[in-house]
Write a protein that holds these residues in place. Structure first.
Motif, mmCIF file in Angstrom:
data_model
loop_
_atom_site.group_PDB
_atom_site.id
_atom_site.type_symbol
_atom_site.label_atom_id
_atom_site.label_comp_id
_atom_site.label_asym_id
_atom_site.label_seq_id
_atom_site.Cartn_x
_atom_site.Cartn_y
_atom_site.Cartn_z
ATOM 1 N N CYS A 1 0.861 -1.229 -0.132
ATOM 2 C CA CYS A 1 0.067 -0.030 0.081
ATOM 3 C C CYS A 1 0.956 1.280 0.051
ATOM 4 O O CYS A 1 1.759 1.323 1.124
ATOM 5 N N GLU A 2 0.607 2.065 -0.919
ATOM 6 C CA GLU A 2 1.580 3.155 -0.909
ATOM 7 C C GLU A 2 0.918 4.638 -1.009
ATOM 8 O O GLU A 2 1.337 5.528 -1.450
ATOM 9 N N GLY A 3 -0.524 4.645 -0.706
ATOM 10 C CA GLY A 3 -1.159 5.733 -0.401
ATOM 11 C C GLY A 3 -2.690 5.331 -0.630
ATOM 12 O O GLY A 3 -3.213 4.331 -0.466
ATOM 13 N N VAL A 4 -3.416 6.614 -0.746
ATOM 14 C CA VAL A 4 -4.962 6.395 -0.941
ATOM 15 C C VAL A 4 -5.323 7.200 -2.168
ATOM 16 O O VAL A 4 -5.023 8.266 -2.551
ATOM 17 N N ILE A 5 -6.489 7.124 -2.296
ATOM 18 C CA ILE A 5 -7.163 7.716 -3.588
ATOM 19 C C ILE A 5 -8.442 8.113 -3.047
ATOM 20 O O ILE A 5 -9.326 7.577 -2.477
ATOM 21 N N LEU A 6 -8.642 9.724 -3.129
ATOM 22 C CA LEU A 6 -9.744 10.219 -2.645
ATOM 23 C C LEU A 6 -10.991 10.295 -3.438
ATOM 24 O O LEU A 6 -10.888 9.837 -4.666
ATOM 25 N N SER A 7 -12.079 10.401 -3.237
ATOM 26 C CA SER A 7 -13.316 10.323 -3.835
ATOM 27 C C SER A 7 -13.286 11.539 -5.040
ATOM 28 O O SER A 7 -13.995 10.995 -6.123
ATOM 29 N N ASN A 8 -12.498 12.364 -4.718
ATOM 30 C CA ASN A 8 -12.330 13.303 -5.975
ATOM 31 C C ASN A 8 -11.252 12.718 -7.005
ATOM 32 O O ASN A 8 -10.817 13.673 -7.767
ATOM 33 N N HIS A 9 -10.674 11.505 -6.527
ATOM 34 C CA HIS A 9 -9.758 10.881 -7.717
ATOM 35 C C HIS A 9 -8.398 11.579 -7.449
ATOM 36 O O HIS A 9 -7.477 11.084 -8.137
ATOM 37 N N GLN A 10 -8.487 12.498 -6.558
ATOM 38 C CA GLN A 10 -6.938 12.855 -6.204
ATOM 39 C C GLN A 10 -5.897 11.847 -5.555
ATOM 40 O O GLN A 10 -6.510 10.935 -4.750
ATOM 41 N N ILE A 11 -4.860 11.699 -5.789
ATOM 42 C CA ILE A 11 -3.797 10.464 -5.163
ATOM 43 C C ILE A 11 -3.016 11.271 -4.237
ATOM 44 O O ILE A 11 -2.443 12.201 -4.268
ATOM 45 N N ILE A 12 -2.965 10.751 -2.853
ATOM 46 C CA ILE A 12 -1.869 11.292 -1.984
ATOM 47 C C ILE A 12 -1.054 9.926 -1.451
ATOM 48 O O ILE A 12 -1.353 8.897 -1.145
#
Length: 693
Positions: free
Chosen positions: A162-173
């Motif tokens: 796991c290298e991060g998350v994808i938000l509901s607005n499709h942005q990646i952190i």
């Protein structure tokens, strides 16, 4: 990249909790925590204290630190968890010390090893102080109001990372580690009567500037549920419930059946950093006790067909069942109900013991049959929640990292537990291990300069042992036994209760926490000072010898209890173990000994005088307990009889342990110890039985 949602960047700013603004955030963090409940708050605080750049993502910033169910912390078993969280530098204990409305120690009719520190809490104050801690007092934390839709997974032939998350607005952190603390929101569904809708909680909102609750539900984390299934995790389904909230003004407190209940005259603080709680004993609020009756039970049984939640086969909490489940399971004429205030200026009362999921109109009819509640008005109905969780067996390591996906940690109800304290315990351990994970990754990178930890080469994940703390028992139980029903901590789950006491959690854990970096310099200095004073007091008491004549005269002066005539000299420390002997009465009777220097008011569980008394009480038993532990290690290769009868009354094993032994048929203690879910207590029984025969 500019977020349209609120982004809170944390900085120290006096007399204000936070500043709301759009923020150009960095898209890379050491640790991302998903969820702002009790597990998420403790995880975020722990990673930040350990120097990890932390992002806490929550659907609603205003609900961070919210007590979503009962307005209380602690209790039997749970109070021990809170003391251990505090010993590691956690938040919930010292916040309870400055937001409680009533403090009470449970189980005082038994020894102090199983005392349960408990407090009724002002919901508004608790949330305010928790947000202040995270928003203003903790560096390295940023907070984002958004929903997480997916996890960023790097998958190769051998592993998933796991290298991060994808938000509901499709942005990646991006991040080095992710901790999921979704509580009841993973596939959450609310049930009221036959009505259902996807949500994890009926949230509160202001109505006419009061705290009266309004059903503003928070979304279910359905996208993450699909993510876990896609990744191959085995999901289970659990349920819980909460009672309606009652208007205080509609309750008849003069009803003769209502019994008032006061807090302790000397409140015991949860935190080792506090010598007292924030309010005077006389300013504590009252709780009141009432009960159900035959009419209440009759209405519930007549309307059981309207209750979808109770009729579901999904497992609910065994030790905190709904009133419907109590009536179905127990043949009792009445069940107790505690009317608990939700805060000093709150108009609401929480009816502890009356979790209910019938239609709202039926709930009102039920409650109006209860003494004192004949004209009660609801601010919010009771409801049930069904939610998904990750079965810990085979999917979670003792460091709370998942086995299927590296760099992914889970904490709280997603692991099958119930309760604020259980969630917070996992949160702090997940935070500690996620931060260690980041440092281990950083140490392997040739391009990074490791500055966070001077002994990074010696650093490793921390899995708290069952002999180290209640938290260790909790996590060990989850990983080896799983959670077929919501897991709640009790003292009976702990084998070495005399060792793992609420008074000595700092002695067991604070130095370890300091070594790991999650305990502050100030806390470590206070711990060292208290330990030094405690050791000095114990050594003085052990070296001072009292004659039989003086001992008998002293005991006769303080008590009518027959201690028997002492015939040999003994130390004052031994004398202190007698039931009614305290450092205070020893100091008064023998002023020349100078014990007064160790006595400070108020005399609570954090004071040297009280801790000396507890240490003396358990000194002999601790030696026996230590001998038991050593015996297991020494005799682990003793061979069991091939015809051993696990049903033998002398063994007195639980049905669960007997099933495991009959299934695995271990040949010796060492083999039995490897069986998932085998307890040290069962191993000791097997060892003694084998030697006896």
């Amino acid at each position: 990249m500019l977020l349209k949602k609120h982004f809170f960047h944390l900085y120290k700013k006096p007399k204000r909790f936070c500043k709301t603004h759009t923020f150009h955030f960095q898209n890379y963090y050491d640790v991302i925590i998903v969820g702002g409940g009790h597990a998420g708050c403790e995880a975020a605080s722990a990673t930040a204290r350990m120097g990890s750049k932390t992002l806490l993502i929550t659907q609603k910033i205003k609900t961070i630190g919210e007590m979503s169910c009962n307005p209380s912390f602690g209790g039997i078993g749970k109070g021990q968890l809170m003391r251990e969280i505090d010993a590691l530098g956690g938040l919930c204990s010292h916040i309870c010390d400055k937001s409680g409305v009533q403090y009470k120690v449970l189980n005082t009719n038994k020894g102090p090893a199983v005392w349960g520190l408990r407090a009724q809490i002002d919901r508004k104050l608790y949330k305010m102080h928790m947000q202040n801690e995270l928003f203003n007092k903790t560096p390295n934390i940023s907070i984002l109001e958004e929903s997480v839709e997916d996890l960023l997974i790097n998958e190769n032939e051998t592993e998933k990372i796991c290298e991060g998350v994808i938000l509901s607005n499709h942005q990646i952190i991006n991040s080095k580690a992710v901790i999921i603390t979704t509580g009841t929101f993973l596939g959450g569904q609310i049930n009221i009567g036959l009505t259902t809708f996807p949500a994890g909680r009926l949230n509160s909102s202001d109505r006419h500037n009061t705290e009266i609750h309004n059903p503003e539900n928070i979304e279910s984390a359905s996208e993450l549920r699909r993510t876990f299934k896609r990744l191959g995790f085995k999901l289970g389904r659990l349920k819980t419930g909460t009672p309606p909230r009652l208007l205080k003004s509609s309750i008849n407190y003069d009803h003769p059946s209502l019994q008032s209940n006061m807090g302790d005259n000397i409140p015991h603080p949860f935190s080792f950093m506090n010598s007292d709680v924030w309010i005077k004993p006389e300013n504590q609020l009252l709780c009141h006790l009432t009960s159900t009756n035959a009419k209440v039970h009759e209405i519930i049984m007549q309307n059981m067909h309207l209750n979808r939640h109770v009729r579901e086969e999904t497992k609910g909490p065994r030790y905190c069942p709904s009133i419907e489940s109590k009536i179905l399971r127990f043949n009792s004429a009445s069940h107790p109900i505690w009317l608990e205030p939700e805060g000093f200026d709150s108009p609401l009362i929480y009816p502890q013991g009356m979790s209910c999921t019938l239609p709202e109109d039926v709930q009102v009819r039920v409650f109006q049959q209860i003494p004192g509640l004949e004209k009660v008005i609801f601010a919010k109905p009771g409801y049930g929640v069904e939610y998904d969780y990750i079965d810990p067996i085979g999917q979670l390591d003792l460091n709370l990292q998942t086995r299927l996906v590296k760099s992914l940690f889970l904490a709280g109800q997603i692991n099958g537990t119930t309760g604020y304290e259980e969630a917070a315990s996992q949160g702090i351990m997940a935070g500690i291990n996620a931060s260690i994970h980041c440092k281990l990754l950083q140490s392997k990178s040739p391009t990074d300069d490791v500055t966070h930890h001077e002994n990074v080469d010696k650093l490793d994940y921390w899995s708290m042992a069952r002999t180290d703390g209640y938290i260790g028992v909790l996590i060990n139980d989850l990983v080896t036994l799983g959670a077929p029903e919501p897991y709640r901590m009790f003292t009976t789950r702990v084998e070495y209760r005399m060792l793992l006491r609420p008074d000595n959690a700092d002695a067991r854990l604070t130095a370890k926490g300091y070594h790991l970096g999650c305990v502050s310099q100030d806390r470590m200095k206070r711990f060292q000072f208290i330990q030094s004073e405690l050791e000095e007091a114990k050594q003085r008491l052990k070296s001072d010898i009292i004659s039989p004549q003086d001992a008998n005269s002293f005991l006769a002066s303080i008590s009518n209890e027959d201690y028997g005539k002492m015939r040999k000299p003994r130390s004052f420390f031994d004398l202190l173990s007698a039931r009614e002997v305290t450092l205070q009465n020893l100091s008064r009777y023998f002023p020349e000994k100078g014990y007064q220097k160790f006595i400070r008011e108020p005399l609570n569980i954090n004071t040297v005088a009280v801790r000396c008394k507890i240490e003396a009480t358990y000194d002999r038993f601790l030696k026996e307990e230590h001998e038991d532990i050593m015996a297991l290690k020494r005799d682990e290769n003793i061979i069991f009889s091939p015809n051993i009868d696990y049903e033998d009354p002398y063994l007195s094993l639980s049905n669960e342990i007997k099933e495991k032994l009959n299934l695995y048929k271990p040949s010796n203690i060492a083999a039995a110890n490897k069986i998932p879910g085998m307890t040290p207590d069962a191993l000791l029984r097997l060892l003694r039985f084998t030697k006896r025969n």
